[in-house]
Design a protein around this motif. Structure first.
Motif, PDB file in Angstrom:
ATOM      1  N   LEU A 188       1.066  -1.830   0.090  1.00  0.00           N
ATOM      2  CA  LEU A 188      -0.549  -0.127  -0.126  1.00  0.00           C
ATOM      3  C   LEU A 188       0.867   1.504  -0.102  1.00  0.00           C
ATOM      4  O   LEU A 188       0.738   2.681  -0.686  1.00  0.00           O
ATOM      5  CB  LEU A 188      -0.973  -0.257   1.237  1.00  0.00           C
ATOM      6  N   LEU A 189       1.841   1.330   1.129  1.00  0.00           N
ATOM      7  CA  LEU A 189       3.282   2.059   0.414  1.00  0.00           C
ATOM      8  C   LEU A 189       3.267   2.347  -1.002  1.00  0.00           C
ATOM      9  O   LEU A 189       3.220   3.331  -1.347  1.00  0.00           O
ATOM     10  CB  LEU A 189       3.691   2.116   1.776  1.00  0.00           C
ATOM     11  N   GLY A 190       3.283   1.272  -1.037  1.00  0.00           N
ATOM     12  CA  GLY A 190       4.113   1.333  -2.873  1.00  0.00           C
ATOM     13  C   GLY A 190       3.567   2.258  -3.712  1.00  0.00           C
ATOM     14  O   GLY A 190       3.813   2.587  -4.425  1.00  0.00           O
ATOM     15  N   LEU A 191       2.006   1.476  -3.556  1.00  0.00           N
ATOM     16  CA  LEU A 191       0.617   2.300  -4.463  1.00  0.00           C
ATOM     17  C   LEU A 191       0.504   3.263  -3.731  1.00  0.00           C
ATOM     18  O   LEU A 191       0.369   4.797  -4.588  1.00  0.00           O
ATOM     19  CB  LEU A 191      -0.726   1.390  -4.021  1.00  0.00           C
ATOM     20  N   GLY A 192       0.874   3.665  -3.203  1.00  0.00           N
ATOM     21  CA  GLY A 192       0.318   5.365  -2.227  1.00  0.00           C
ATOM     22  C   GLY A 192       1.758   6.518  -2.727  1.00  0.00           C
ATOM     23  O   GLY A 192       0.995   7.813  -3.140  1.00  0.00           O
ATOM     24  N   GLY A 193       2.581   5.996  -2.497  1.00  0.00           N
ATOM     25  CA  GLY A 193       3.774   6.962  -3.442  1.00  0.00           C
ATOM     26  C   GLY A 193       4.326   6.817  -4.295  1.00  0.00           C
ATOM     27  O   GLY A 193       4.166   8.087  -4.687  1.00  0.00           O
ATOM     28  N   ALA A 194       3.375   5.497  -5.752  1.00  0.00           N
ATOM     29  CA  ALA A 194       2.983   5.805  -6.539  1.00  0.00           C
ATOM     30  C   ALA A 194       2.550   7.096  -7.137  1.00  0.00           C
ATOM     31  O   ALA A 194       2.685   8.292  -7.979  1.00  0.00           O
ATOM     32  CB  ALA A 194       3.622   4.446  -7.506  1.00  0.00           C
ATOM     33  N   ILE A 195       1.102   6.985  -6.353  1.00  0.00           N
ATOM     34  CA  ILE A 195      -0.038   7.891  -6.667  1.00  0.00           C
ATOM     35  C   ILE A 195       0.498   9.343  -6.465  1.00  0.00           C
ATOM     36  O   ILE A 195       0.521  10.386  -7.493  1.00  0.00           O
ATOM     37  CB  ILE A 195      -0.762   7.436  -5.800  1.00  0.00           C
ATOM     38  N   GLY A 196       1.245   9.326  -5.113  1.00  0.00           N
ATOM     39  CA  GLY A 196       1.321  10.861  -4.881  1.00  0.00           C
ATOM     40  C   GLY A 196       2.291  11.259  -6.072  1.00  0.00           C
ATOM     41  O   GLY A 196       2.239  12.503  -6.260  1.00  0.00           O
ATOM     42  N   GLY A 197       3.503  10.854  -6.015  1.00  0.00           N
ATOM     43  CA  GLY A 197       4.001  10.946  -7.262  1.00  0.00           C
ATOM     44  C   GLY A 197       4.198  10.865  -8.531  1.00  0.00           C
ATOM     45  O   GLY A 197       4.180  12.079  -9.034  1.00  0.00           O
ATOM     46  N   VAL A 198       3.351  10.835  -9.400  1.00  0.00           N
ATOM     47  CA  VAL A 198       2.592  10.818 -10.916  1.00  0.00           C
ATOM     48  C   VAL A 198       1.340  12.141 -10.093  1.00  0.00           C
ATOM     49  O   VAL A 198       1.914  13.009 -11.820  1.00  0.00           O
ATOM     50  CB  VAL A 198       1.104   9.666 -11.059  1.00  0.00           C
ATOM     51  N   LEU A 199       1.096  12.325  -9.418  1.00  0.00           N
ATOM     52  CA  LEU A 199       0.475  14.200  -9.223  1.00  0.00           C
ATOM     53  C   LEU A 199       1.240  15.276  -9.369  1.00  0.00           C
ATOM     54  O   LEU A 199       1.221  16.285  -9.586  1.00  0.00           O
ATOM     55  CB  LEU A 199      -0.465  12.846  -7.895  1.00  0.00           C
ATOM     56  N   VAL A 200       2.385  15.051  -7.992  1.00  0.00           N
ATOM     57  CA  VAL A 200       2.734  16.094  -8.139  1.00  0.00           C
ATOM     58  C   VAL A 200       4.225  16.141  -8.904  1.00  0.00           C
ATOM     59  O   VAL A 200       5.476  17.451  -9.110  1.00  0.00           O
ATOM     60  CB  VAL A 200       3.516  16.551  -6.295  1.00  0.00           C
ATOM     61  N   ALA A 201       4.673  15.214  -9.486  1.00  0.00           N
ATOM     62  CA  ALA A 201       5.790  14.917  -9.975  1.00  0.00           C
ATOM     63  C   ALA A 201       6.026  15.887 -10.809  1.00  0.00           C
ATOM     64  O   ALA A 201       7.821  16.789 -11.008  1.00  0.00           O
ATOM     65  CB  ALA A 201       7.197  13.637 -10.629  1.00  0.00           C
ATOM     66  N   GLY A 202       5.132  16.747 -12.079  1.00  0.00           N
ATOM     67  CA  GLY A 202       5.309  17.287 -12.579  1.00  0.00           C
ATOM     68  C   GLY A 202       5.716  18.842 -12.799  1.00  0.00           C
ATOM     69  O   GLY A 202       6.485  19.847 -12.991  1.00  0.00           O
ATOM     70  N   ARG A 203       5.384  19.172 -10.858  1.00  0.00           N
ATOM     71  CA  ARG A 203       5.816  20.443 -11.145  1.00  0.00           C
ATOM     72  C   ARG A 203       7.070  21.221  -9.737  1.00  0.00           C
ATOM     73  O   ARG A 203       7.103  22.045  -9.463  1.00  0.00           O
ATOM     74  CB  ARG A 203       4.542  20.982  -9.459  1.00  0.00           C
ATOM     75  N   ILE A 204       8.066  19.572 -10.008  1.00  0.00           N
ATOM     76  CA  ILE A 204       9.223  19.311  -9.245  1.00  0.00           C
ATOM     77  C   ILE A 204       9.793  20.613 -10.042  1.00  0.00           C
ATOM     78  O   ILE A 204      11.085  22.115  -9.916  1.00  0.00           O
ATOM     79  CB  ILE A 204       9.723  18.074  -9.840  1.00  0.00           C
ATOM     80  N   ASP A 205      10.402  21.256 -10.933  1.00  0.00           N
ATOM     81  CA  ASP A 205      10.723  21.816 -12.201  1.00  0.00           C
ATOM     82  C   ASP A 205      10.123  23.546 -11.708  1.00  0.00           C
ATOM     83  O   ASP A 205      11.011  24.288 -12.117  1.00  0.00           O
ATOM     84  CB  ASP A 205      10.894  21.846 -13.979  1.00  0.00           C
ATOM     85  N   ARG A 206       9.544  22.857 -11.485  1.00  0.00           N
ATOM     86  CA  ARG A 206       8.776  24.839 -10.954  1.00  0.00           C
ATOM     87  C   ARG A 206       8.680  25.308  -8.945  1.00  0.00           C
ATOM     88  O   ARG A 206       8.563  26.508  -9.111  1.00  0.00           O
ATOM     89  CB  ARG A 206       7.504  25.208 -11.184  1.00  0.00           C
ATOM     90  N   LEU A 207       9.504  24.561  -8.740  1.00  0.00           N
ATOM     91  CA  LEU A 207       9.714  24.914  -7.246  1.00  0.00           C
ATOM     92  C   LEU A 207      10.904  25.914  -7.547  1.00  0.00           C
ATOM     93  O   LEU A 207      11.509  26.264  -8.315  1.00  0.00           O
ATOM     94  CB  LEU A 207      10.029  23.955  -6.926  1.00  0.00           C
ATOM     95  N   PRO A 208      11.031  26.770  -6.392  1.00  0.00           N
ATOM     96  CA  PRO A 208      11.241  27.629  -6.016  1.00  0.00           C
ATOM     97  C   PRO A 208      12.546  27.150  -5.456  1.00  0.00           C
ATOM     98  O   PRO A 208      12.976  26.209  -4.562  1.00  0.00           O
ATOM     99  CB  PRO A 208      10.546  29.004  -4.301  1.00  0.00           C
ATOM    100  N   ASP A 209      13.293  28.284  -5.664  1.00  0.00           N
ATOM    101  CA  ASP A 209      15.049  27.513  -5.429  1.00  0.00           C
ATOM    102  C   ASP A 209      15.478  28.458  -3.544  1.00  0.00           C
ATOM    103  O   ASP A 209      14.147  28.945  -3.360  1.00  0.00           O
ATOM    104  CB  ASP A 209      16.281  28.146  -6.085  1.00  0.00           C
TER     105      ASP A 209
END
Length: 278
Positions: A192-213
């Protein structure tokens, strides 16, 4: 295949009074330690590369659990253990050896240090120590850790080729692997940790490059304090929940929080500065 006879000399080579040291070494390959390491690297260093390795770790967890469950090979008998430690799951292949190879090896690969002998030696030493600690503790045979580490290295090579440096692809692969892992393991907590982690990553990983330094060392310290505190709170809540869908949601929130914490802390610092000016 599991090298049972060859494992005995390793167990006998370390006196029982050193068990606490061996336990400390084995923690370098635990899920909690590895995820905290990756979170700190994400907050303080190269976010894209660290996120990529986080996706490897989440995807690897699903693969390992599926393989362990399908093989169903037991751990060594408890009368050879030299310490009272909490272990679950099956004995082959070693999860700690696999996870250490995926994370430490993944960091070497993601940070383009594959030709740096110092990086290779450092990562290899940690993986070897974690692997041997499992044998010394008596919770795995030598063959378990050799296969676990070997599978981990092969998994990193495969993920490197499939993701081509894109964390979103890594988490998409993790999601594809996590669904059958939940079924195979009967919705085990780690699955369940793997499934939840994958879902969380899919939802927000695309925002990484827009995070402030990071703008200062103080902000880095605040990020570690706030980010770590919220992560701990989520983990505490997780211990109180038994309903699988809620657990999956909590794990998704945990991974999403790791990725979004820099933005939240940056907004808080900006708000504090503006209030002082006003």
């Amino acid at each position: 295949m599991r090298l049972e006879d060859e494992s005995a000399p390793l167990r006998e080579a370390v006196p029982a009074e050193y068990a606490d040291i061996v336990v400390a070494v084995t923690e370098l390959g635990s899920v909690t330690t590895l995820m905290m390491l990756l979170a700190v690297l994400f907050w303080w260093h190269d976010r894209r590369r660290s996120a990529l390795v986080i996706s490897y770790a989440v995807a690897g967890l699903a693969v390992l659990l599926s393989v362990e469950t399908l093989l169903g090979l037991p751990r060594p008998p408890e009368d050879v253990w030299i310490a009272s430690i909490e272990v679950d799951g099956y004995g082959f292949p070693s999860g700690h050896a696999f996870a250490a190879a995926v994370v430490y090896g993944g960091l070497v690969s993601a940070y383009d240090r594959g030709r740096d002998w110092r990086a290779l030696l450092g990562a290899g030493t940690v993986v070897a120590l974690v692997s041997l600690s499992r044998v010394v503790l008596g919770v795995h045979y030598l063959g378990d850790v050799l296969v676990g580490a070997g599978l981990g290295i092969a998994f990193v090579v495969l993920m490197d080729r499939l993701t081509r440096g894109a964390p979103t692809v890594g988490f998409a692969i993790a999601l594809v692997l996590a669904v059958p892992a939940v079924y195979v393991t009967g919705a085990a907590p780690d699955a369940l940790l793997g499934l939840g982690g994958a879902i969380g990553g899919v939802l927000v990983a695309g925002r990484i490059d827009r995070l402030p330094d990071l703008r200062s060392r103080l902000e880095a310290v605040v990020l570690l304090a706030v980010g770590g505190a919220i992560a701990v709170v989520v983990q505490v809540v997780e211990t109180l929940v038994t309903f699988a869908p809620v657990l999956v949601a909590l794990y998704a929130v945990l991974v999403a929080w790791v990725f979004l914490a820099p933005a939240v802390v940056s907004l808080l610092e900006t708000a504090v500065r503006e209030s002082r000016v006003a």
